[in-house]
Design an enzyme around this catalytic site. Structure first.
Site, PDB file in Angstrom:
ATOM      1  N   HIS A  21     -10.041   2.143   0.213  1.00 56.90           N
ATOM      2  CA  HIS A  21     -10.473   1.186   1.238  1.00 56.90           C
ATOM      3  C   HIS A  21     -11.983   0.962   1.224  1.00 56.90           C
ATOM      4  CE1 HIS A  21      -6.411   1.765   2.767  1.00 56.90           C
ATOM      5  NE2 HIS A  21      -6.606   0.760   3.580  1.00 56.90           N
ATOM      6  N   GLU A  31       0.820  -1.214   0.000  1.00 54.24           N
ATOM      7  CA  GLU A  31       0.000   0.000   0.000  1.00 54.24           C
ATOM      8  C   GLU A  31       0.852   1.261   0.000  1.00 54.24           C
ATOM      9  OE1 GLU A  31      -2.838  -0.186   3.158  1.00 54.24           O
ATOM     10  OE2 GLU A  31      -3.917  -1.885   2.293  1.00 54.24           O
TER      11      GLU A  31
END
Length: 279
Positions: free
Chosen positions: A174, A141
């Site tokens: 997300h 990420e």
């Protein structure tokens, strides 16, 4: 390239990167949930592939934006040996100060002992979900959402603007968890509310991570901070109300002192010259 085109190109590229990252997690046909070992392993493969796909997108975009400029891609991505030791250690110290409250709580309940337990570490290294949360997710990420996005955004935005803008892609990235929770039976409204809360705190963390990347010039800095935050979890402020007497006072003070200490140490401990970062 004019300013408007530069902004549009950088933002569209970052949106495309976020979409490719999230999309790569769903290319596998499976009926298992995200915590099933098969799903986790398949997503490990996707994350690994992104380490090679994302830099190509960055390079192509930067050449389109500034065709006359030479590109030192490794340096732009924060893959540097200079300052690496400090980039690994100092952000952990700085983030530990921020989490002084939860760390103090761990001393009260004895969970701090797990840090020095060989058996606990052995179990963790055999736990695929621990490996995902503490190793694979932080690296993949931060590489995609910080190391690959910020070099593009910084061509059009100032440092402070990039710190504010880049986490939005991270937060939105997300939201796919909302669909997963809904499919598992969670009511849509509850899933949406939980995702909004997750968007809020991931965006705040994203600002911190972007700041670390820009100041240190090293992708290791946000990676270790991300891993540390995943270990600690979201601070449980309710623990203050569950304690009594001097423990309540100490814990409440630790939360306040930690936040103030982090604020005052943030700039001096991320001074670019410490990390041999001279943009």
């Amino acid at each position: 390239m004019d300013e408007v085109t530069c902004f549009m190109t950088a933002n569209l590229s970052c949106f495309f990167l976020a979409s490719v990252y999230v999309g790569s997690l769903y290319v596998w046909k499976s009926n298992e949930d995200r915590n099933h070992p098969k799903t986790v392993i398949r997503r490990f493969i996707s994350a690994f592939c992104m380490l090679f796909v994302a830099p190509v997108i960055v390079y192509v975009t930067l050449k389109y934006m500034k065709p006359q400029e030479s590109i030192d891609l490794l340096t732009l991505l924060g893959l540097r040996l200079n300052g690496l030791l400090l980039a690994i250690s100092v952000p952990v110290i700085l983030t530990s100060v921020l989490f002084l409250g939860p760390i103090t709580s761990s001393f009260f309940d004895g969970s701090w002992k797990d840090l020095f337990s060989a058996e606990c570490w052995k179990n963790n290294l055999h736990d695929i979900l621990w490996i995902r949360n503490q190793i694979v997710a932080p690296i993949s990420e931060e590489f995609t959402f910080r190391a690959c996005m910020l070099p593009q955004l910084l061509k059009c935005y100032s440092n402070s603007q990039a710190v504010l803008v880049s986490p939005l892609f991270f937060g939105v990235g997300h939201f796919h968890h909302m669909v997963e929770r809904w499919r598992q039976g969670m009511p849509l409204a509850q899933s949406l509310l939980l995702s909004c809360f997750q968007f809020a705190y991931t965006t705040l963390f994203g600002m911190y991570a972007a700041f670390l990347f820009i100041r240190t010039g090293n992708v290791a800095a946000p990676c270790v901070a991300h891993a540390f935050c995943n270990v600690m979890g979201f601070p449980d402020f309710g623990e203050i109300g569950r304690l009594n007497g001097w423990k309540r006072i100490v814990l409440a003070s630790a939360f306040v002192v930690g936040l103030l200490g982090w604020y005052f140490l943030l700039w001096p401990l991320t001074e670019p010259t410490l990390y041999d970062n001279n943009p």
